[in-house]
Design a protein around this motif. Structure first.
Motif, PDB file in Angstrom:
ATOM      1  N   GLY A 190       0.831  -0.941   0.192  1.00 12.58           N
ATOM      2  CA  GLY A 190      -0.213   0.032  -0.219  1.00 12.58           C
ATOM      3  C   GLY A 190       0.554   1.632   0.076  1.00 12.58           C
ATOM      4  O   GLY A 190       1.886   1.207  -0.267  1.00 12.58           O
ATOM      5  N   GLN A 226      -6.514  12.973  -0.573  1.00 12.96           N
ATOM      6  CA  GLN A 226      -6.380  11.841   0.684  1.00 12.96           C
ATOM      7  C   GLN A 226      -5.496  12.683   1.732  1.00 12.96           C
ATOM      8  O   GLN A 226      -4.456  13.895   1.612  1.00 12.96           O
ATOM      9  CB  GLN A 226      -5.339  10.376   0.434  1.00 12.96           C
ATOM     10  CG  GLN A 226      -5.938   9.913  -0.512  1.00 12.96           C
ATOM     11  CD  GLN A 226      -7.137   9.254   0.232  1.00 12.96           C
ATOM     12  OE1 GLN A 226      -7.427   9.008   1.059  1.00 12.96           O
ATOM     13  NE2 GLN A 226      -8.502   8.362  -0.987  1.00 12.96           N
ATOM     14  N   HIS A 259      -2.111  10.999   7.144  1.00  3.58           N
ATOM     15  CA  HIS A 259      -1.678   9.571   7.477  1.00  3.58           C
ATOM     16  C   HIS A 259      -2.439   8.125   6.013  1.00  3.58           C
ATOM     17  O   HIS A 259      -1.478   7.610   6.259  1.00  3.58           O
ATOM     18  CB  HIS A 259      -3.315   9.272   8.694  1.00  3.58           C
ATOM     19  CG  HIS A 259      -3.552   8.274   9.042  1.00  3.58           C
ATOM     20  ND1 HIS A 259      -3.748   7.117   8.478  1.00  3.58           N
ATOM     21  CD2 HIS A 259      -2.813   8.037  10.490  1.00  3.58           C
ATOM     22  CE1 HIS A 259      -3.969   6.279   9.589  1.00  3.58           C
ATOM     23  NE2 HIS A 259      -2.845   6.916  10.694  1.00  3.58           N
ATOM     24  N   PHE A 260      -2.941   8.562   5.190  1.00  2.29           N
ATOM     25  CA  PHE A 260      -3.178   7.774   4.207  1.00  2.29           C
ATOM     26  C   PHE A 260      -1.741   7.565   3.351  1.00  2.29           C
ATOM     27  O   PHE A 260      -1.519   6.372   3.532  1.00  2.29           O
ATOM     28  CB  PHE A 260      -4.532   8.168   3.533  1.00  2.29           C
ATOM     29  CG  PHE A 260      -4.510   7.504   2.311  1.00  2.29           C
ATOM     30  CD1 PHE A 260      -5.013   6.038   2.309  1.00  2.29           C
ATOM     31  CD2 PHE A 260      -4.203   7.825   1.045  1.00  2.29           C
ATOM     32  CE1 PHE A 260      -5.486   5.742   1.459  1.00  2.29           C
ATOM     33  CE2 PHE A 260      -4.176   6.272  -0.007  1.00  2.29           C
ATOM     34  CZ  PHE A 260      -4.717   5.982   0.069  1.00  2.29           C
ATOM     35  N   GLN A 313       1.195   6.273   6.036  1.00  5.09           N
ATOM     36  CA  GLN A 313       1.044   5.347   7.059  1.00  5.09           C
ATOM     37  C   GLN A 313      -0.154   3.787   6.990  1.00  5.09           C
ATOM     38  O   GLN A 313       0.037   3.538   7.139  1.00  5.09           O
ATOM     39  CB  GLN A 313       0.463   5.276   8.475  1.00  5.09           C
ATOM     40  CG  GLN A 313       1.618   6.761   8.791  1.00  5.09           C
ATOM     41  CD  GLN A 313       0.736   7.519  10.777  1.00  5.09           C
ATOM     42  OE1 GLN A 313       0.583   6.883  11.118  1.00  5.09           O
ATOM     43  NE2 GLN A 313       1.164   8.445  10.570  1.00  5.09           N
ATOM     44  N   THR A 314      -0.472   4.069   5.846  1.00  7.12           N
ATOM     45  CA  THR A 314      -1.661   3.248   5.431  1.00  7.12           C
ATOM     46  C   THR A 314      -0.850   2.105   4.619  1.00  7.12           C
ATOM     47  O   THR A 314      -0.441   2.111   4.044  1.00  7.12           O
ATOM     48  CB  THR A 314      -2.335   3.794   4.301  1.00  7.12           C
ATOM     49  OG1 THR A 314      -3.743   4.666   5.287  1.00  7.12           O
ATOM     50  CG2 THR A 314      -3.615   2.138   3.739  1.00  7.12           C
ATOM     51  N   ILE A 331      -1.227  -1.841   3.021  1.00  4.78           N
ATOM     52  CA  ILE A 331      -2.457  -2.407   2.382  1.00  4.78           C
ATOM     53  C   ILE A 331      -1.431  -4.237   2.440  1.00  4.78           C
ATOM     54  O   ILE A 331      -1.175  -4.422   1.874  1.00  4.78           O
ATOM     55  CB  ILE A 331      -2.688  -2.208   1.317  1.00  4.78           C
ATOM     56  CG1 ILE A 331      -3.705  -1.248   1.566  1.00  4.78           C
ATOM     57  CG2 ILE A 331      -4.066  -3.112   0.667  1.00  4.78           C
ATOM     58  CD1 ILE A 331      -3.724  -0.074   0.641  1.00  4.78           C
TER      59      ILE A 331
END
Length: 568
Positions: free
Chosen positions: A63, A245, A248-249, A252-253, A255
């Protein structure tokens, strides 16, 4: 002193003299400068090609967070690899392993052809050649080990070159197919995709057929296309995106879309396999070396060209990556886009009903403005991919030509040919296109070509750098050097390449079956089996690495034909 003796020696004459010291004739047209040499590698790295090609892979394999931090980490280590290549290889060689005695396919020819009269008294000079890694491996080995090192490196480099062209041109064909679905009823199939792919390779082959003069001008267009195109693309999507976005997205995301590798192994496993997008994109900088026989002031231009290409691409790539990630509107919709291309979906989602870029105000209908905007962005990407593939064929053909010139390819006598009119190795141009087309048939755009390309090219780079480390006591620096940092940078570069060589043959999807197996290990295994097997059966009897082409031809020996060598 005569006027002739007083006349200054031109840079081109010096380059040709250096090439002659290695025993090679100046057959390719030498008219590229530093910026053109940089431009070839910069165009092949092509962040606007690599990132969109593997953007879906990146989203599923770690991600946004892995994509961002992976890019930073890979950029740092790739720059070290490029510095090790530029400082320790391109500009630095000792005397040739085939120094006093030429072994030509099993025939010992007793001639004395020194590179310099008194090598211990004359400063080190640069020895850049189109052969690149396989030539360096021979130069940095002990004479008895040079043929094997050169042979193995050459075949790794050849597979990597072909796989890179496959990945680039197949991605270009995929984006063309995707663009064809906009506002039409066209639905791409496997057969139409192969047809588009064949057309892309064919036209790229035609461009390369007409030689370095055409590529000189196309190179300048390509550099500006990539720079201005990437800048305008990011500005456009950020300006048009309905929402953005959060930090944080983007930062720090995590997936795991691999089918469960984070649970079966660990999140770290997913993260390390997720750096393929960055590492594949920042591949192809060795093109600066393959183009040195066509570059003026080759030793410095080739070295600086490599470092410039990596550095500029790293910064431009981060800019593009952040722009795309911040502009994602719906993550699930982007990953599962009906277009099959998440970057294309970002373009669609970011085009609103108000405004467009400059010329789009001419359209009164907002749907037309939106559609044209998407077309504009897609064409920027497709154009960059096309340039990237074109110059990948250029680099590929030069490597194959040089390898054939030294007798390393089957059919070397046929492929070691430069067209006298166009000053282009047209036979290896079409060999490169043909092999790339064949490799593209089974993979159909999967990550196989990307993994195989990344692994093989980096392996071919690692071998000569490792030899530089092993024989560091005999190493003498050339015009471009890293001083006291040369040795630690070389060790770090080899360690990094060894790490990614393992990572990129690991399974990338779970569960592992015939459909999800990472076939990169198969492609690499075939090259290892073929190169070592052919070496043991036959090549060890006649292949001796780089040969002194000029000297042996003066003796009436064709180095690419064993029978003629034995007859003489």
């Amino acid at each position: 002193m005569s006027d002739e003796e007083k006349a200054p020696i031109s840079t081109t004459d010096k380059d040709e003299a250096e090439l002659a010291k290695m025993g090679y004739k100046q057959e390719l047209k030498r008219e590229l400068g530093l910026m053109q040499n940089f431009g070839v590698s910069f165009s092949i790295i092509s962040v606007i090609t690599g990132i969109p090609s593997l953007f879906l892979y990146g989203l599923n394999t770690g991600g946004p967070a892995v994509m961002v931090y992976g890019w930073i980490i890979v950029s740092f280590f790739t720059l070290l690899v490029g510095m090790a290549m530029a400082g320790a290889i391109i500009s630095s060689f000792d005397q040739c392993p085939v120094f006093d005695v030429l072994l030509i396919r099993g025939l010992q020819v007793s001639v004395s052809i020194p590179l310099v009269s008194h090598p211990s008294l004359i400063p080190f000079s640069a020895h850049p050649t189109s052969g690149g890694p396989y030539f360096w491996a021979a130069m940095l080995s002990k004479p008895k080990d040079a043929p094997l090192a050169s042979w193995i490196t050459g075949w790794f480099n050849l597979l990597g070159q072909v796989a890179v062209t496959t990945g680039i041109s197949f991605a270009c064909a995929s984006f063309i197919s995707t663009l064809s679905t906009f506002k039409t009823g066209f639905l791409p199939t496997a057969n139409t995709q192969i047809g588009v792919y064949a057309a892309v390779l064919f036209t790229q082959g035609l461009i390369n057929t007409f030689g370095v003069r055409v590529l000189h001008y196309l190179n300048n267009v390509s550099v500006w296309w990539h720079a201005i195109g990437t800048f305008s693309l990011v500005v456009a999507i950020l300006a048009k995106a309905p929402t953005h976005q959060s930090g944080h997205f983007v930062f720090q995301t995590f997936i795991d879309g691999t089918g469960g590798w984070a649970e079966r192994a660990s999140p770290a496993y997913v993260a390390v396999t997720g750096i393929l997008m960055a590492q594949y994109t920042l591949t192809g900088f060795d093109a600066s070396a393959h183009m040195t026989e066509e570059t003026t002031n080759a030793a410095m231009s080739g070295s600086i060209g490599i470092i410039m290409a990596i550095g500029v691409s790293a910064l431009l790539g981060m800019y593009l990556l952040l722009g795309l990630l911040f502009s994602i509107q719906d993550l699930d919709n982007t990953i599962n886009s009906t277009t099959g291309q998440p970057v294309a979906q970002i373009f669609l989602d970011c085009v609103g009903e108000d405004g467009a870029i400059v010329l789009m105000v001419l359209f009164s209908d907002s749907d037309k403005r939106s559609s044209l905007m998407v077309y504009h962005l897609q064409i920027i990407v497709i154009g960059a991919m096309y340039f990237c593939g074109t110059f990948s064929v250029t680099s590929n053909s030069r490597m194959m030509y040089a390898f054939a010139r030294d007798g390393g390819l089957p059919g070397s006598r046929f492929f070691a040919y430069v067209n006298t009119r166009w000053k282009s190795p047209i036979r290896t141009v079409w060999l490169a296109c043909t092999l790339s087309f064949i490799l593209g048939l089974p993979s159909l755009g999967s990550a196989v070509a990307f993994s195989a390309a990344t692994t093989s090219l980096n392996n071919s780079t690692a071998i000569p750098i490792a030899l530089r480390v092993i024989y560091h006591a005999d190493f003498v620096r050339g015009p471009f050097h890293l001083g006291i940092f040369s040795f630690p940078i070389a060790i770090t570069a080899v360690t990094w390449i060894a790490f990614i060589a393992i990572v990129f043959i690991l399974p990338q999807e779970n569960p592992v079956d015939s459909q999800t197996l990472n076939y990169a290990i198969v492609a690499v295994g075939i090259v290892i089996t073929y190169s070592f097997g052919y070496w043991l059966i036959s090549a060890r009897k006649w292949f001796v690495g780089p040969v002194k082409q000029k000297a042996v031809e003066e003796m009436g020996i064709n180095v690419t034909e064993p029978g003629l060598a034995e007859k003489n």
